[in-house]
Every structure is written in structure tokens, then in C-alpha cells.
Design a protein around this motif. Structure first.
Motif, short mmCIF file in Angstrom:
data_model
loop_
_atom_site.label_atom_id
_atom_site.label_comp_id
_atom_site.label_asym_id
_atom_site.label_seq_id
_atom_site.Cartn_x
_atom_site.Cartn_y
_atom_site.Cartn_z
N UNK A 127 41.76 7.81 64.07
CA UNK A 127 41.92 7.47 62.65
C UNK A 127 42.76 8.53 61.93
N UNK A 128 42.63 9.78 62.33
CA UNK A 128 43.41 10.85 61.69
C UNK A 128 44.90 10.69 61.95
N UNK A 129 45.26 10.36 63.19
CA UNK A 129 46.68 10.19 63.51
C UNK A 129 47.21 8.90 62.89
N UNK A 130 46.37 7.89 62.82
CA UNK A 130 46.81 6.65 62.17
C UNK A 130 47.17 6.88 60.71
N UNK A 131 46.52 7.85 60.08
CA UNK A 131 46.80 8.12 58.68
C UNK A 131 48.27 8.48 58.46
N UNK A 132 48.85 9.20 59.42
CA UNK A 132 50.28 9.52 59.32
C UNK A 132 51.14 8.25 59.41
N UNK A 133 50.77 7.38 60.37
CA UNK A 133 51.50 6.10 60.51
C UNK A 133 51.40 5.29 59.23
N UNK A 134 50.20 5.17 58.72
CA UNK A 134 49.97 4.39 57.50
C UNK A 134 50.80 4.93 56.34
#
Length: 511
Positions: A349-356
Motif C-alpha cells: 500500500x505504501x508503494x502504491x501511494x506513489x503510483x496513485x
């Protein structure tokens, strides 16, 4: 006294062209003239890398999907796009959000959000897949490698050389504008005759150089210029037809060269002018420095300078086609984005935050910036320039990086009334699971309809007949090949139901 905003006013005021007058959307008012069909159509394709945005953050709320229909053996769904506005931010979804003064209800009614379009084989990292040349991929896996030997021209180049799209070239300096990174457009080495080899079209990354390609001062009326082709035509004929030693490949090279010379001469003879437009004082490449890759504000400025040239070209009718391959991530993340962010987005979820956040910024800073400027510009045939255009945003993958499943397509403009707009369409088959959320994966995905069908819809919307682009007995546009990768989410998921409808217009979209 009424203030009418015409093309010259926009060109004198567009950001990046002159400091004399900033771009002022309020001058254009909120009410557009009634759209009258029949003006020239325009096509813009923007593409971003990786994908990997979780569906609840990319798409509108599924509760809005209130209409359903049976199609290609499963239920497809539709809902109306509607905005939520809070603290000056308007949102269709967490990614599709922006300043409420630009992302208005009026603009949203000119947009579509499509979900559930797939590539039938494992494509992984690619550039050409956005516009139908699946051969332009990085060769990840058996599927990707097997299609590298099967190149096709991309749909922008089909349009660029179509007399139906360009019935007249009298004002056109560039048949198509190719921007960004290594590009994503491919065409014949001899496009006039549609022969030779499929080659990558060299992109432009310098907005000032692009401006100078499009806006060349008219020649002196008293000046006569000998035809370039005439100077070399006799030598060309003598060499091509008189030498027995000349190979077939070298004859093709000669033909390609003469075709390029002929196209150059055509451009030089275009006499269109946009009045007293001023040369920009800066270029997009002025933004490039050692921190550019981790400076989303600099990236924003870079691409908005490109947007300004695009809008001006459409306003002056010096081009009607643009492809823009945006490789920037709109993030201050320092590290290996590919491995540490994109490949981790479905498990962290933390890395997805960058994608988002990167995709949210792209939507607001680049896509929304462009379409709102096109919508603010009056078209001579009525309505706005956006009304006569189709501006699409696609991502390299769907909600799982590498997998071209559930690929998002965001559009603005109706292509001169050809498409209905204001739709959120979900084409997934909820009975065909692809990725499954479990202990090693945070994302669910499903298979749906085939992306080639959308590409065919674009070509039809721009005025072409299916017989002009369909091949291999399939509808739509692009190679059709079933996956050989047994682990791929799309393996054995596409049959006669999906393949048999590819010539048709996707549900809910035809006006």
C-alpha cells in the motif's frame, strides 16, 4: 461591450508564447456555442507508463453503474459521470480529480471513462500497444517476444496518411505531431505508398523546436522556389530504373527518400498563417536539469509548454493529430521507480501511494490542462475545439503492473458528435477472474473485451471504414494473438464471443 475570444486572442495569450497576456479561462465564459457537426476532427493520444493504479482509486464508484446489457456473452454496465466537489477540488475518482474551476460538470459531460479492455496476450512493458503496434515491447516473456516480429503502423499514422481524415492538406504543416521520450508512433518508411518497413517516428521533446516546425512565416509572395522533387527526379529515375545492380531493398530506400522529399516540399508550400503570433521565449527543454526526474513541478511546466503548442496548432489548423508519450512519474521519489515502486504497487500500500499520486498529478497537471484549454477555444464551425476532438489517456498496464488487463481509457471530446459522452462504462466479465487478491497480491482483476475493438472505434470515429484497417479476419485494429503463457491472467479467456464483436462499436458509446 462583449468580449469574443477568437483564435488570435488565444494565441497571443497562451502561456509560454508571450507574457503580454496570460491564459484566462474566465474570459471564455462557461457557456459554449452550440456544437455544429461538420468541422475538422482532431485526435490526441496521451500515454503514461506502468499503470498499476488500484481500481477503487482509478475509477468512479461502482455504485454509479446503474445500467446493464448483455454483450459478448456477459453483462456490461454503464453509469453517468458525476462530480463530487469539496474544498475547491472536483473528483470523478481519487485519480480523476482537479481544480473545480477547470474540472467542471460541463467538461465532465464531454468525457468518458472506460474499464475492462484487454490485450489478449502478455505484453508487459511496451510503447506501441497504446496505438496498436504490439511489436514495440521489451520482450518480456514468450508472448512479447513472439509479436516483436509482427509490427504494424499505429492508428495515428493511419489517420495521418488518410485522405478521409485529411481531405485537404492546404493548411497542414505536420500531418502528425509526435512528442515525448522515445515516442510511441510507427509508420511505413514510405507512408505515401504504404510500403517499405514499419519504422519508429522520431519524437520531439523541445517545445520551441516543435513550434518552429508548425509556425513558419509565409514566403515572400514574389519569391519563386524551384520544385525540390524536379531537381532530383531525373537522377532518381535514371538510378532506380537503369541500374541492374540495384537491389530490391535499395530501390525501396530510394523510393522512401523521394517520398520524404515530396512531403518536405508539400510542407514548404503550405501558406497558412496565424497572424502576428510571437515566438515563445522559452522551451520545454529549459526545464531539464539534474533534478528534473524527481521534480513534479518542473515536469508539469515541461508538459504544459507542449500543451500550449498543441492547442495553438489546432487553433491554426496546422496539424490535427498528436501523440504524447509521457514517461515522467510526477513524483519526488528517489530510487528505482520500476523495481521499487511499479513492481511493488500491487503488494504494498505504501508503494502504491506513489503510483496513485503520480497518476493523479498527471491527470490534473497535463491531461486536464490540455482538455480544458481545448474546451475554452472556440471552433469556427461551432462549439469548442474539444467538441470536434477525441483526446484519450491510456496507461501501459491495468491495475497490476505488466498485465494489460482492465486497461483504463479516459477520453474527452465526442469526435464531432460521433461518441456519446458523460459515461462510465465497465466492460469486464465478472465471471472471468484474472488476478486474485490473496496473501501475495492486494488487487483483484477480471478479463473483459479486447482493446483492439476500442482502437477500431477510434478509427471509425475519425471517418474511416473498417475495411480500410481490419486485417487477418478480425475486427478492430491491431494484432490478435492468444496467449501461450499459462500463468497469464488472460490465458484461455478470449473466444468467439469476444473476438466476434470486435468490428462493432463498444456498448453505450455510439451517438
Amino acid at each position: 461591450m462583449s468580449l469574443k475570444t477568437n483564435r488570435r486572442m488565444f494565441l497571443r495569450g497562451a502561456a509560454g508564447f508571450t507574457l503580454a497576456l496570460p491564459f484566462l479561462p474566465s474570459l471564455f465564459g462557461h457557456e459554449k456555442a452550440a456544437h455544429a457537426a461538420g468541422g475538422p476532427k482532431r485526435f490526441v493520444a496521451l500515454a503514461t507508463p506502468h499503470g498499476g493504479v488500484w481500481a477503487p482509486r482509478m475509477y468512479p464508484n461502482e455504485a454509479t453503474l446503474t445500467q446493464s446489457a448483455s454483450y459478448a456473452g456477459h453483462d456490461v454496465r454503464r453509469g453517468a459521470l458525476s462530480l463530487e466537489v469539496e474544498s475547491g477540488v472536483a473528483s470523478l475518482s481519487p485519480v480523476l480529480s482537479g481544480d473545480a474551476t477547470r474540472l467542471t460538470s460541463t467538461l465532465v459531460q464531454k468525457m468518458n471513462v472506460l474499464r475492462g479492455l484487454d490485450v489478449t496476450f502478455y505484453l508487459a512493458h511496451h510503447r506501441g500497444g497504446h496505438l496498436g503496434n504490439y511489436a514495440d515491447n521489451d520482450g518480456n516473456g514468450t508472448d512479447g517476444q513472439s509479436v516483436q516480429s509482427k509490427p504494424r503502423q499505429t492508428i495515428d499514422q493511419i489517420l495521418a496518411w488518410s485522405s478521409k481524415f485529411y481531405p485537404s492538406l492546404s493548411s497542414i504543416r505536420e500531418r502528425s505531431i509526435v512528442i515525448g521520450g522515445n515516442g510511441m508512433s510507427h509508420g511505413w518508411s514510405n507512408p505515401g505508398n504504404q510500403t517499405g518497413e514499419i519504422q519508429r517516428i522520431t519524437p520531439e521533446n523541445d517545445s520551441l523546436a516543435l513550434f518552429n516546425k508548425i509556425f513558419v512565416p509565409p514566403a515572400d509572395p514574389g519569391q519563386t522556389r524551384p520544385a525540390i522533387v524536379d531537381r532530383v527526379l531525373e537522377d532518381y529515375k535514371r538510378l532506380r530504373d537503369g541500374s541492374r545492380r540495384l537491389s530490391a531493398k535499395d530501390k525501396q530506400r530510394l523510393d522512401d527518400h523521394m517520398d520524404r522529399v515530396s512531403e518536405l516540399e508539400r510542407k514548404l508550400n503550405v501558406s497558412a498563417s496565424c497572424g502576428d503570433i510571437q515566438v515563445p521565449g522559452s522551451s520545454s527543454i529549459d526545464e531539464w536539469d539534474s533534478s528534473f526526474s524527481v521534480d513534479p513541478e518542473a515536469q508539469k511546466r515541461f508538459w504544459q509548454l507542449m500543451n500550449d503548442v498543441i492547442v495553438a496548432a489546432f487553433a491554426c489548423d496546422t496539424s490535427r493529430i498528436v501523440t504524447m508519450n509521457v514517461g515522467d512519474h510526477f513524483s519526488n521519489f528517489v530510487g528505482d521507480w520500476h523495481q521499487d515502486v511499479a513492481h511493488q504497487a500491487n503488494v504494498s500500500a505504501a508503494q502504491h501511494e506513489y503510483i496513485f499520486e503520480g497518476n493523479r498529478r498527471f491527470f490534473e497537471d497535463v491531461y486536464l490542462d490540455l482538455v480544458s484549454k481545448l474546451d475554452a477555444l472556440e471552433d469556427p464551425s461551432g462549439g469548442s475545439v474539444l467538441d470536434h476532438s477525441l483526446v484519450q489517456w491510456t496507461q501501459e498496464s491495468g491495475c497490476v503492473t505488466h498485465d494489460p488487463l482492465e486497461m483504463a481509457v479516459v477520453t474527452a471530446g465526442s469526435a464531432d458528435g460521433w461518441f456519446t459522452t458523460g459515461n462510465y462504462c465497465d466492460y469486464r466479465n465478472l465471471q472471468k477472474s484474472a488476478a486474485k487478491a490473496d496473501g501475495n497480491n492486494l488487487v483483484d482483476s477480471h478479463c473483459g473485451l479486447i482493446y483492439n475493438q476500442w482502437l477500431g472505434n477510434v478509427l471509425q470515429a475519425m471517418g474511416l471504414d473498417p475495411a480500410e484497417y481490419e486485417t487477418d479476419g478480425y475486427g478492430g485494429y491491431g494484432l490478435v494473438q492468444l496467449s501461450t503463457e499459462g500463468w497469464y491472467g488472460g490465458y484461455n479467456k478470449y473466444g468467439a464471443a469476444e473476438l466476434g464483436v470486435m468490428s462493432e462499436i463498444l456498448p453505450f458509446l455510439k451517438a
